[in-house]
Enzyme design. Structure first.
Site, short mmCIF file in Angstrom:
data_model
loop_
_atom_site.label_atom_id
_atom_site.label_comp_id
_atom_site.label_asym_id
_atom_site.label_seq_id
_atom_site.Cartn_x
_atom_site.Cartn_y
_atom_site.Cartn_z
CG PHE A 188 -1.78 -1.10 1.48
CD1 PHE A 188 -3.08 -1.08 1.02
CD2 PHE A 188 -1.34 -2.22 2.19
CE1 PHE A 188 -3.94 -2.15 1.24
CE2 PHE A 188 -2.19 -3.29 2.42
CZ PHE A 188 -3.49 -3.25 1.95
CG ASP A 189 1.00 5.92 -1.58
OD1 ASP A 189 2.07 6.15 -0.98
OD2 ASP A 189 0.29 6.81 -2.05
N GLY A 190 0.81 5.25 1.28
CA GLY A 190 0.28 5.79 2.53
C GLY A 190 -0.80 6.83 2.34
#
Length: 311
Positions: free
Chosen positions: A165-167
């Site tokens: 995941f990206d943040g």
């Protein structure tokens, strides 16, 4: 399909037919010749098994987890399709021929299927249609557009599902991202340092991460069939708020890569991600050359043109 026990932990993924299978030829017929020609094509080919699409390897690995979970948990995949039940017959038949135990489906006859994501209680919606994804996100559901992939399915499947995941604007809100775009890196870092003990608001994929964490909790830390990674362009000192946010959420993320602006692609390949979720097209375009990638059209990066994101 063996029903899960009432108290079993569930992970429910809804997926469109074009994300699950390669429907490029039939979709070309639809776009060039219309609905009637598309229906005739699908009926004529309904005994021809569809080939796997970009998200097929992920779905197969997720459903294979059920043998390990037993009565403790269940991964369910639901087919949501703009096909009619007539033209969708080929899709379900292909799924079963590939060994996918899909027992629930919604065929909407050309209408967007997004409204059934919440009705089925899905934690994630994967689609090849960006408009359906945006509608699902607007309705509060985690959703991503599955992008065409340049990489082949990995030769060796070790059984572990790896999700990256990206943040900001994915796991977290885009509040910090907005500040970065408006005020720049120095102000962003100062603000994140000052707010290090204030948890970030949740983003559209927080619920999915929670559901995954609940499944992971059924296994010893070093023997989980699910592995997660945060892959963010954030660096020091903005990392601290992220770490403390996950701690406040009581969520263990297995790997956290704070890249300080480096390209994410090679790190995702090293992690061997089964899928990666990011809100920015520039990151997605790089990542899809190495791993299956879902674009999350959420947040400021998808509404304005600005500098490359810090997060």
């Amino acid at each position: 399909m063996t029903p899960a026990a009432p108290s079993a932990v569930r992970l429910i993924v809804a997926i469109s037919s074009r994300a699950l299978f390669d429907l490029s030829e039939s979709h070309r017929v639809f776009e060039t010749a219309g609905v009637d020609a598309y229906r005739a094509y699908q009926v004529a080919h309904e005994n021809d098994t569809l080939q796997p699409g970009v998200a097929f390897p992920l779905v197969r690995k997720l459903m294979n987890l059920n043998a390990t979970l037993g009565e403790r948990g269940r991964v369910e995949v639901i087919l949501l399709s703009r096909n009619s039940s007539d033209t969708g017959l080929r899709v379900l038949t292909s799924a079963h021929r590939h060994g996918l135990d899909i027992t629930r489906a919604a065929f909407t006859g050309g209408a967007s299927p997004y409204r059934y994501v919440a009705a089925f209680g899905a934690h994630l919606f994967l689609s090849a249609d960006p408009n359906d994804v945006r509608l699902a996100l607007s309705a509060g559901c985690a959703a991503a557009t599955v992008l065409p992939a340049a990489s082949a399915d990995r030769a060796v499947d070790d059984g572990q599902v790896r999700i990256a995941f990206d943040g900001d604007a994915v796991l977290f809100s885009d509040d910090a991202e907005r500040l970065y775009r408006e005020e720049g890196l120095a102000v962003f870092n100062a603000s994140e340092s000052a707010s290090a003990y204030e948890p970030l608001p949740g983003g559209p994929f927080k619920g999915l991460l929670v559901a995954i964490a609940q499944l992971q909790a059924l296994f010893p830390t070093d023997a989980s069939p699910l592995r997660t990674a945060l892959v963010t362009a954030r660096g020091v000192p903005s990392h601290e708020r992220v770490v403390r946010t996950l701690r406040a959420w009581d969520i263990r993320i297995d790997e956290a890569l704070f890249l300080g602006g480096l390209s994410k692609a090679s790190f995702l390949a090293a992690f061997d991600a089964d899928i990666f979720f990011d809100d920015q097209e520039v990151h997605c375009d790089e990542a899809r050359l190495h791993v299956a990638t879902g674009h999350v059209p959420h947040g400021v990066a998808n509404h304005t043109v600005g500098r490359v994101s810090e997060a």
